[in-house]
Design an enzyme around this catalytic site. Sequence first.
Site, PDB file in Angstrom:
ATOM      1  N   ILE A  12       0.846  -1.204   0.000  1.00 21.62           N
ATOM      2  CA  ILE A  12       0.000   0.000   0.000  1.00 21.62           C
ATOM      3  C   ILE A  12       0.879   1.252   0.000  1.00 21.62           C
ATOM      4  CG2 ILE A  12      -1.895   1.189   1.161  1.00 21.62           C
ATOM      5  CD1 ILE A  12      -2.533  -1.552   2.540  1.00 21.62           C
ATOM      6  N   ASN A  32      12.394  -0.660   6.794  1.00 21.97           N
ATOM      7  CA  ASN A  32      13.517  -1.556   7.116  1.00 21.97           C
ATOM      8  C   ASN A  32      13.621  -2.701   6.108  1.00 21.97           C
ATOM      9  OD1 ASN A  32      11.447  -3.266   7.787  1.00 21.97           O
ATOM     10  ND2 ASN A  32      11.989  -3.481   9.954  1.00 21.97           N
ATOM     11  N   ASN A  35       9.757  -6.657   4.740  1.00 28.04           N
ATOM     12  CA  ASN A  35       8.747  -7.347   3.922  1.00 28.04           C
ATOM     13  C   ASN A  35       8.605  -6.668   2.569  1.00 28.04           C
ATOM     14  OD1 ASN A  35       6.834  -9.449   3.635  1.00 28.04           O
ATOM     15  ND2 ASN A  35       5.159  -7.994   3.976  1.00 28.04           N
ATOM     16  N   SER A 124      -7.257  -1.169  10.478  1.00 32.58           N
ATOM     17  CA  SER A 124      -7.805  -2.272   9.694  1.00 32.58           C
ATOM     18  C   SER A 124      -9.222  -2.585  10.140  1.00 32.58           C
ATOM     19  CB  SER A 124      -6.925  -3.504   9.932  1.00 32.58           C
ATOM     20  OG  SER A 124      -7.553  -4.665   9.467  1.00 32.58           O
ATOM     21  N   ALA A 125     -10.005  -3.115   9.215  1.00 28.90           N
ATOM     22  CA  ALA A 125     -11.350  -3.572   9.557  1.00 28.90           C
ATOM     23  C   ALA A 125     -11.313  -4.694  10.580  1.00 28.90           C
ATOM     24  CB  ALA A 125     -12.068  -4.041   8.303  1.00 28.90           C
ATOM     25  N   TYR A 148      -2.322  -9.631  15.974  1.00 23.37           N
ATOM     26  CA  TYR A 148      -2.187  -8.569  14.953  1.00 23.37           C
ATOM     27  C   TYR A 148      -3.303  -7.527  15.120  1.00 23.37           C
ATOM     28  CZ  TYR A 148      -2.990  -6.209  10.508  1.00 23.37           C
ATOM     29  OH  TYR A 148      -3.241  -5.249   9.547  1.00 23.37           O
ATOM     30  N   LYS A 152      -3.449  -3.273  16.263  1.00 24.04           N
ATOM     31  CA  LYS A 152      -4.134  -2.152  15.596  1.00 24.04           C
ATOM     32  C   LYS A 152      -5.053  -1.437  16.596  1.00 24.04           C
ATOM     33  CE  LYS A 152      -2.337  -2.564  11.540  1.00 24.04           C
ATOM     34  NZ  LYS A 152      -1.356  -1.574  11.091  1.00 24.04           N
ATOM     35  N   ASP A 294     -12.052 -17.113  10.602  1.00 20.81           N
ATOM     36  CA  ASP A 294     -12.690 -16.318   9.543  1.00 20.81           C
ATOM     37  C   ASP A 294     -14.119 -15.944   9.922  1.00 20.81           C
ATOM     38  OD1 ASP A 294     -10.623 -16.098   7.807  1.00 20.81           O
ATOM     39  OD2 ASP A 294     -11.469 -17.390   6.241  1.00 20.81           O
TER      40      ASP A 294
HETATM   41  P1  NAD Z   1       3.530  -4.507   3.544  1.00 19.68           P
HETATM   42  O1  NAD Z   1       4.131  -5.555   4.398  1.00 19.68           O
HETATM   43  O2  NAD Z   1       3.606  -4.670   2.071  1.00 19.68           O
HETATM   44  O3  NAD Z   1       4.158  -3.073   3.923  1.00 19.68           O
HETATM   45  C1  NAD Z   1       4.614  -2.778   5.215  1.00 19.68           C
HETATM   46  C2  NAD Z   1       6.015  -2.178   5.074  1.00 19.68           C
HETATM   47  O4  NAD Z   1       6.499  -1.836   6.362  1.00 19.68           O
HETATM   48  C3  NAD Z   1       7.018  -3.161   4.450  1.00 19.68           C
HETATM   49  O5  NAD Z   1       7.704  -2.500   3.404  1.00 19.68           O
HETATM   50  C4  NAD Z   1       7.951  -3.517   5.603  1.00 19.68           C
HETATM   51  O6  NAD Z   1       9.280  -3.758   5.146  1.00 19.68           O
HETATM   52  C5  NAD Z   1       7.856  -2.256   6.454  1.00 19.68           C
HETATM   53  N1  NAD Z   1       8.131  -2.467   7.878  1.00 19.68           N
HETATM   54  C6  NAD Z   1       7.616  -3.413   8.702  1.00 19.68           C
HETATM   55  N2  NAD Z   1       8.090  -3.248   9.953  1.00 19.68           N
HETATM   56  C7  NAD Z   1       8.904  -2.155   9.925  1.00 19.68           C
HETATM   57  C8  NAD Z   1       9.675  -1.481  10.898  1.00 19.68           C
HETATM   58  N3  NAD Z   1       9.728  -1.899  12.163  1.00 19.68           N
HETATM   59  N4  NAD Z   1      10.384  -0.389  10.523  1.00 19.68           N
HETATM   60  C9  NAD Z   1      10.366   0.038   9.243  1.00 19.68           C
HETATM   61  N5  NAD Z   1       9.654  -0.565   8.274  1.00 19.68           N
HETATM   62  C10 NAD Z   1       8.928  -1.662   8.611  1.00 19.68           C
HETATM   63  O7  NAD Z   1       2.010  -4.335   4.005  1.00 19.68           O
HETATM   64  P2  NAD Z   1       0.824  -3.499   3.347  1.00 19.68           P
HETATM   65  O8  NAD Z   1      -0.177  -4.470   2.859  1.00 19.68           O
HETATM   66  O9  NAD Z   1       1.342  -2.467   2.443  1.00 19.68           O
HETATM   67  O10 NAD Z   1       0.207  -2.834   4.668  1.00 19.68           O
HETATM   68  C11 NAD Z   1       0.573  -1.541   5.098  1.00 19.68           C
HETATM   69  C12 NAD Z   1      -0.136  -1.253   6.404  1.00 19.68           C
HETATM   70  O11 NAD Z   1      -1.545  -1.372   6.228  1.00 19.68           O
HETATM   71  C13 NAD Z   1       0.237  -2.191   7.547  1.00 19.68           C
HETATM   72  O12 NAD Z   1       0.302  -1.456   8.749  1.00 19.68           O
HETATM   73  C14 NAD Z   1      -0.921  -3.152   7.590  1.00 19.68           C
HETATM   74  O13 NAD Z   1      -1.113  -3.698   8.870  1.00 19.68           O
HETATM   75  C15 NAD Z   1      -2.088  -2.239   7.206  1.00 19.68           C
HETATM   76  N6  NAD Z   1      -3.228  -2.974   6.616  1.00 19.68           N
HETATM   77  C16 NAD Z   1      -3.019  -3.782   5.532  1.00 19.68           C
HETATM   78  C17 NAD Z   1      -4.105  -4.487   5.007  1.00 19.68           C
HETATM   79  C18 NAD Z   1      -3.907  -5.417   3.839  1.00 19.68           C
HETATM   80  O14 NAD Z   1      -4.785  -6.258   3.591  1.00 19.68           O
HETATM   81  N7  NAD Z   1      -2.835  -5.319   3.054  1.00 19.68           N
HETATM   82  C19 NAD Z   1      -5.394  -4.366   5.566  1.00 19.68           C
HETATM   83  C20 NAD Z   1      -5.545  -3.511   6.664  1.00 19.68           C
HETATM   84  C21 NAD Z   1      -4.457  -2.804   7.179  1.00 19.68           C
HETATM   85  N1  UFG Z   2     -10.099 -17.262   1.187  1.00 22.02           N
HETATM   86  C1  UFG Z   2     -10.191 -18.498   0.562  1.00 22.02           C
HETATM   87  N2  UFG Z   2      -9.042 -19.103   0.149  1.00 22.02           N
HETATM   88  C2  UFG Z   2      -7.810 -18.540   0.324  1.00 22.02           C
HETATM   89  C3  UFG Z   2      -7.728 -17.274   0.957  1.00 22.02           C
HETATM   90  C4  UFG Z   2      -8.897 -16.669   1.387  1.00 22.02           C
HETATM   91  O1  UFG Z   2     -11.281 -19.039   0.398  1.00 22.02           O
HETATM   92  O2  UFG Z   2      -6.799 -19.151  -0.073  1.00 22.02           O
HETATM   93  C5  UFG Z   2     -11.340 -16.567   1.601  1.00 22.02           C
HETATM   94  C6  UFG Z   2     -11.437 -16.278   3.082  1.00 22.02           C
HETATM   95  O3  UFG Z   2     -12.015 -17.367   3.766  1.00 22.02           O
HETATM   96  C7  UFG Z   2     -12.307 -15.024   3.090  1.00 22.02           C
HETATM   97  C8  UFG Z   2     -11.931 -14.314   1.783  1.00 22.02           C
HETATM   98  O4  UFG Z   2     -11.353 -15.315   0.963  1.00 22.02           O
HETATM   99  O5  UFG Z   2     -13.664 -15.373   3.008  1.00 22.02           O
HETATM  100  C9  UFG Z   2     -10.913 -13.187   1.987  1.00 22.02           C
HETATM  101  O6  UFG Z   2      -9.787 -13.689   2.694  1.00 22.02           O
HETATM  102  P1  UFG Z   2      -8.449 -12.822   2.871  1.00 22.02           P
HETATM  103  O7  UFG Z   2      -7.481 -13.665   3.631  1.00 22.02           O
HETATM  104  O8  UFG Z   2      -8.013 -12.283   1.557  1.00 22.02           O
HETATM  105  O9  UFG Z   2      -8.929 -11.564   3.722  1.00 22.02           O
HETATM  106  P2  UFG Z   2      -9.500 -11.486   5.199  1.00 22.02           P
HETATM  107  O10 UFG Z   2     -10.675 -10.575   5.147  1.00 22.02           O
HETATM  108  O11 UFG Z   2      -9.727 -12.823   5.785  1.00 22.02           O
HETATM  109  O12 UFG Z   2      -8.306 -10.824   5.991  1.00 22.02           O
HETATM  110  C10 UFG Z   2      -7.819  -9.531   5.619  1.00 22.02           C
HETATM  111  C11 UFG Z   2      -6.372  -9.367   6.057  1.00 22.02           C
HETATM  112  C12 UFG Z   2      -6.280  -9.396   7.553  1.00 22.02           C
HETATM  113  C13 UFG Z   2      -7.187  -8.370   8.141  1.00 22.02           C
HETATM  114  C14 UFG Z   2      -8.601  -8.587   7.627  1.00 22.02           C
HETATM  115  C15 UFG Z   2      -9.543  -7.496   8.096  1.00 22.02           C
HETATM  116  O13 UFG Z   2      -5.588 -10.415   5.544  1.00 22.02           O
HETATM  117  O14 UFG Z   2      -4.966  -9.077   7.928  1.00 22.02           O
HETATM  118  O15 UFG Z   2      -8.598  -8.551   6.199  1.00 22.02           O
HETATM  119  O16 UFG Z   2      -9.046  -6.249   7.687  1.00 22.02           O
HETATM  120  F1  UFG Z   2      -7.177  -8.504   9.484  1.00 22.02           F
END
Ligand code: NAD
Ligand code: UFG
Length: 339
Positions: A12, A32, A35, A124-125, A148, A152, A294
């Site tokens: 993101i 850092n 990931n 996050s939701a 996790y 949040k 889930d």
């Molecule tokens: P991502 O892992 O791709 O990005 C996170 C970045 O933070 C990575 O580049 C990682 O290297 C860096 N990082 C982690 N720990 C660090 C630290 N201690 N110091 C410096 N850098 C650090 O994840 P994303 O999907 O881009 O998510 C970004 C944010 O949004 C996260 O906080 C995540 O929890 C939140 N979020 C993501 C989702 C999702 O589904 N992707 C949903 C809800 C919230």
């Molecule tokens: N699903 C499958 N097969 C898979 C992966 C997912 O059937 O291999 C299903 C899950 O059961 C769910 C839907 O697809 O019904 C979405 O699953 P995701 O894992 O993509 O997303 P979630 O909503 O379960 O979880 C995501 C993030 C979590 C966060 C949550 C709420 O991964 O970190 O949204 O914000 F906590």
Amino acid sequence: MRVLVTGGAGFIGSHTVVELLEADHQVVVVDNLSNSSLVALERVAGICGRAPAFAKVDICDKAGLRQVFAEHRPEAVVHFAGLKAVGESVEKPLSYYQNNIAGTATLCEVMAEHGVRQLVFSSSATVYGDPETLPIREDAPLGATNPYGRTKLFIEEMLRDLHVADPSWRIAILRYFNPIGAHSSGRIGEDPQGIPSNLFPFITQVAIGRRDRLQVFGDDYPTADGTGVRDYIHVVDLALGHLKALERLAAGPGLVTCNLGTGQGYSVLEMVKSFERVSGRKVPYEIIARRPGDIAACYADPSMAQKELGWTTIRSLDEMCRDGWRWQEGNPKGYSETE
Ligand code: NAD
Ligand code: UFG
């Protein structure tokens, strides 16, 4: 504006950095790389014609952060850095509490020291747990079900306390629903390490031939077709929400909490169908047992973000699938295979 983006090399974060640069902001990324890959930021530079500044610093490293703040003098911070894998958080809770909660506290301390009090935070939701009513409004009961999610929730509480203690802070807490897709250039996208735990990258990896078939986790939920329903949001729409939040914070003090979702839920099987139609690829699947933890359905009431930020999503599920597929097709192994 001079904006510091933590986690800006991630999924993101990198998309948000593109939108910030395209809107003429000056950007410094702190990451850092635990990931993510620097290739993502090289690609960002390719898309925008200029690169963000970059510091390989951990947000838990106070001295490192101080140096970045002194050198780049940011006016606002967009804070993405954090660990985000639910399963891993159950196995390694202390890493999550340290990295996410202690890291955010350290970041806020350094911000305050440098007189920077504008913060956009990635929540996050997941903070809604298993929602009692749908669509989910921001005033719904909160309660996370894994470490996790608790990080949040605790960070949200910490930011609310911080704002009470010093109302000159301007804070936007953004609760993301399910971000998917990629930049329309196909140059940046999501690059999960190992087996994807999320639905969309799993589907694209099946379509590209990296995995045999999708496993659908349960078809006995109380939803239209029995599979789980989620509010998928295009990552570029999500990124643009952060620019709107920065504008909102620049306009006046306060703490705002907004859902960032489309308001529309789609089931796993609807997602598979849309993806197959848009990509022209088959996505074989089998139904297996529910995944523990889930929930059946989760989608946002996005009206607060419309009212507070003037933000709304414009990209459809088909665009999410098309853009996500373009990224996967052009980068079958993600960033590890660079030209
Ligand atoms: P991502 O892992 O791709 O990005 C996170 C970045 O933070 C990575 O580049 C990682 O290297 C860096 N990082 C982690 N720990 C660090 C630290 N201690 N110091 C410096 N850098 C650090 O994840 P994303 O999907 O881009 O998510 C970004 C944010 O949004 C996260 O906080 C995540 O929890 C939140 N979020 C993501 C989702 C999702 O589904 N992707 C949903 C809800 C919230
Ligand atoms: N699903 C499958 N097969 C898979 C992966 C997912 O059937 O291999 C299903 C899950 O059961 C769910 C839907 O697809 O019904 C979405 O699953 P995701 O894992 O993509 O997303 P979630 O909503 O379960 O979880 C995501 C993030 C979590 C966060 C949550 C709420 O991964 O970190 O949204 O914000 F906590």
